[in-house]
Scaffold this motif. Structure first.
Motif, PDB file in Angstrom:
ATOM      1  N   LEU A  87     -12.470  -7.486  -6.127  1.00 25.96           N
ATOM      2  CA  LEU A  87     -12.216  -6.257  -6.894  1.00 25.96           C
ATOM      3  C   LEU A  87     -12.704  -6.416  -8.343  1.00 25.96           C
ATOM      4  O   LEU A  87     -13.681  -5.800  -8.746  1.00 25.96           O
ATOM      5  CB  LEU A  87     -10.731  -5.909  -6.857  1.00 25.96           C
ATOM      6  CG  LEU A  87     -10.311  -4.618  -7.575  1.00 25.96           C
ATOM      7  CD1 LEU A  87     -10.908  -3.395  -6.877  1.00 25.96           C
ATOM      8  CD2 LEU A  87      -8.787  -4.505  -7.644  1.00 25.96           C
ATOM      9  N   ALA A 136     -10.922  -1.467   0.116  1.00 31.22           N
ATOM     10  CA  ALA A 136     -11.668  -2.156  -0.935  1.00 31.22           C
ATOM     11  C   ALA A 136     -12.593  -1.183  -1.652  1.00 31.22           C
ATOM     12  O   ALA A 136     -12.685  -1.183  -2.892  1.00 31.22           O
ATOM     13  CB  ALA A 136     -12.468  -3.311  -0.339  1.00 31.22           C
ATOM     14  N   LYS A 159     -12.017   0.106  -5.618  1.00 34.96           N
ATOM     15  CA  LYS A 159     -13.052  -0.116  -6.616  1.00 34.96           C
ATOM     16  C   LYS A 159     -13.445   1.206  -7.279  1.00 34.96           C
ATOM     17  O   LYS A 159     -13.667   1.261  -8.491  1.00 34.96           O
ATOM     18  CB  LYS A 159     -14.266  -0.791  -5.969  1.00 34.96           C
ATOM     19  CG  LYS A 159     -13.980  -2.202  -5.485  1.00 34.96           C
ATOM     20  CD  LYS A 159     -15.193  -2.914  -4.934  1.00 34.96           C
ATOM     21  CE  LYS A 159     -15.887  -3.714  -6.000  1.00 34.96           C
ATOM     22  NZ  LYS A 159     -16.796  -4.738  -5.456  1.00 34.96           N
ATOM     23  N   TYR A 214      -3.633  -8.012  -1.334  1.00 34.83           N
ATOM     24  CA  TYR A 214      -4.304  -8.504  -2.531  1.00 34.83           C
ATOM     25  C   TYR A 214      -3.764  -9.884  -2.914  1.00 34.83           C
ATOM     26  O   TYR A 214      -2.576 -10.169  -2.746  1.00 34.83           O
ATOM     27  CB  TYR A 214      -4.110  -7.545  -3.700  1.00 34.83           C
ATOM     28  CG  TYR A 214      -5.133  -6.435  -3.734  1.00 34.83           C
ATOM     29  CD1 TYR A 214      -6.457  -6.701  -4.065  1.00 34.83           C
ATOM     30  CD2 TYR A 214      -4.778  -5.123  -3.435  1.00 34.83           C
ATOM     31  CE1 TYR A 214      -7.407  -5.691  -4.096  1.00 34.83           C
ATOM     32  CE2 TYR A 214      -5.715  -4.102  -3.459  1.00 34.83           C
ATOM     33  CZ  TYR A 214      -7.033  -4.398  -3.794  1.00 34.83           C
ATOM     34  OH  TYR A 214      -7.975  -3.399  -3.813  1.00 34.83           O
TER      35      TYR A 214
END
Length: 437
Positions: free
Chosen positions: A103, A163, A167, A129
């Motif tokens: 990330l 993901a 982002k 995460y």
């Protein structure tokens, strides 16, 4: 719901439209999936993964897009999987699978972002995460003891979609924090960006002019259709990313979910945001676009019955507006139906491509500017009848071996006017038969 339902079919589009993948799967994709299943059953784990990952590869003009890259190494299999702004790197052994997506750098994350990341962990089913010495990453770990293609598909889809989403969110909400591992995305050329910017302004001006021409009394519903259609259209045809995508998505979600606001107040919110888009400079506008590879479709599969119900209800609304002589909203209503379906539903690939064909007919100027064959001449109100019929047949024919009752319907369309064409097209969509014989 089958895992195949998350993919698209063959297409000759030269640009990406909407949020799904716009490329072809391998012709032997189903065979590869079946081989993966058999290999898992036989405990040939690495071979099973290789077959499965190969089945996710998509193609353009006969060449692999390399949205999946596989590398063998003795008793291991390494892979890269691309989903928009995200790159997922994984390693597979006979015992397990480990995959992760970077990330941001750990040192650049502020307290607000760290809090967001902790909250996100409660929303995932398979991934989570974590941070290493350098980066914050989204991670997936799976045991291969009872693995199958079905069990593998949804975890990989979760890490890829989230993901990419996170982002995009970081880029929109934390402008001072740099995204990591995004060398795989590329910029659009200036000419295409200028074209999209010009059309966005033309569409906004057109909607504002239509709103000003509406009857002064009881027009809130008609305004909603015009404003929402504009945002759906910008999303599907222009495909913005980052802040435009995030803000547009939130405005649309708020409109349909906030029960405490009146329709008039919701319209004001939409108009305020559209004015913000209108005032956006070209330099800022072009930072919201990029080209990337995609593997998974973000929308969940909807049944054909759901699509049928929505079309039926929408055509009933069109008839109501017609009977009450609100004719100025009718063209937008017909266009709204297609864009709403493409935005909100996970469509069968045949339905999706048919709706895209309808969108091409409804927006001839835009597609002509992009270099596509014009299917409708708005100035002379004439159709490229043979091309439309041929296009419908090319979409449906490849699926007839599986769906025996699925029939091309181009010769049943009404080409006397655009409204009649739209109405007949939706009626034919309602009658599509996906009975698997």
């Amino acid at each position: 719901m089958g895992w195949l339902d998350f993919f698209e079919i063959k297409t000759e589009l030269k640009h990406a439209f909407g949020r799904g993948t716009n490329a072809n799967l391998a012709e032997d994709e189903e065979e590869l999936f079946n081989k993966s299943y058999e290999a898992f059953e036989s405990k040939k784990i690495l071979a099973a993964y290789e077959y499965f990952l190969q089945s996710l590869q998509n193609y353009s003009n006969g060449y692999a897009n390399e949205n999946i890259i596989i590398q063998k190494e003795d008793e291991k299999l390494h892979f890269k999987l691309y989903q928009g702004s995200a790159k997922i790197k994984g390693t597979i052994t006979k015992e397990n699978l480990h995959a992760e997506a970077i990330l941001v750098k750990k040192s650049s994350a502020n307290v607000a972002l760290k809090r967001l990341i902790l909250e996100r962990n409660y929303q995932f089913t398979y991934c989570y995460y974590f941070s290493d010495e350098e980066h914050i990453k989204l991670k997936l770990s799976m045991d291969n003891i009872t693995m199958s293609p079905q069990k593998l598909f949804f975890p990989l889809r979760e890490i890829a979609l989230n993901a990419d989403y996170d982002k995009e969110y970081v880029k929109s909400e934390f402008a001072d924090i740099a995204l990591e591992d995004i060398a795989h995305i590329s910029s659009l050329d200036e000419e295409e960006l200028s074209l999209k910017y010009r059309f966005m302004h033309e569409w906004i001006d057109e909607v504002n002019a239509k709103i000003s021409s509406l009857p002064s009394n009881d027009n809130a519903g008609m305004q909603s259709f015009l404003l929402l259609y504009l945002l759906f259209k910008i999303d599907y045809l222009l495909v913005p990313k980052f802040s435009i995508f995030k803000k547009s998505t939130k405005k649309i979600q708020d409109y349909f979910s906030d029960e405490n606001l009146t329709v008039e107040a919701k319209n004001d919110e939409l108009r305020e945001y559209i004015a913000e888009l209108q005032e956006m400079s070209f330099d800022k506008f072009k930072t919201n676009f990029y080209n990337a590879k995609y593997t998974f479709n973000p929308t969940e599969k909807a049944s054909h019955e759901e699509i049928d119900i929505f079309i039926t209800e929408s055509l009933a609304k069109v008839r109501w507006y017609k009977s009450n002589r609100y004719n100025q909203i009718i063209p937008t209503m017909y266009k709204y139906v297609a864009m709403y379906l493409l935005y909100n539903y996970g469509l069968h690939p045949v339905t999706r491509e048919l709706l895209h064909t309808l969108v091409e007919v409804q927006n001839p100027a835009f597609f002509k500017a992009l270099g596509y064959t014009t299917l409708y001449d708005a100035q002379n109100a004439t159709f490229a009848k043979k091309a439309i019929i041929s296009k419908i047949e090319s979409i449906i024919t490849p699926y007839q071996s599986r769906f025996k009752m699925l029939k091309p319907f181009g010769d049943k369309l009404n080409f006397t006017s655009l409204s009649e064409f739209n109405n007949s097209f939706y009626l034919q969509l309602k009658n599509l038969n996906y009975e698997d014989i």
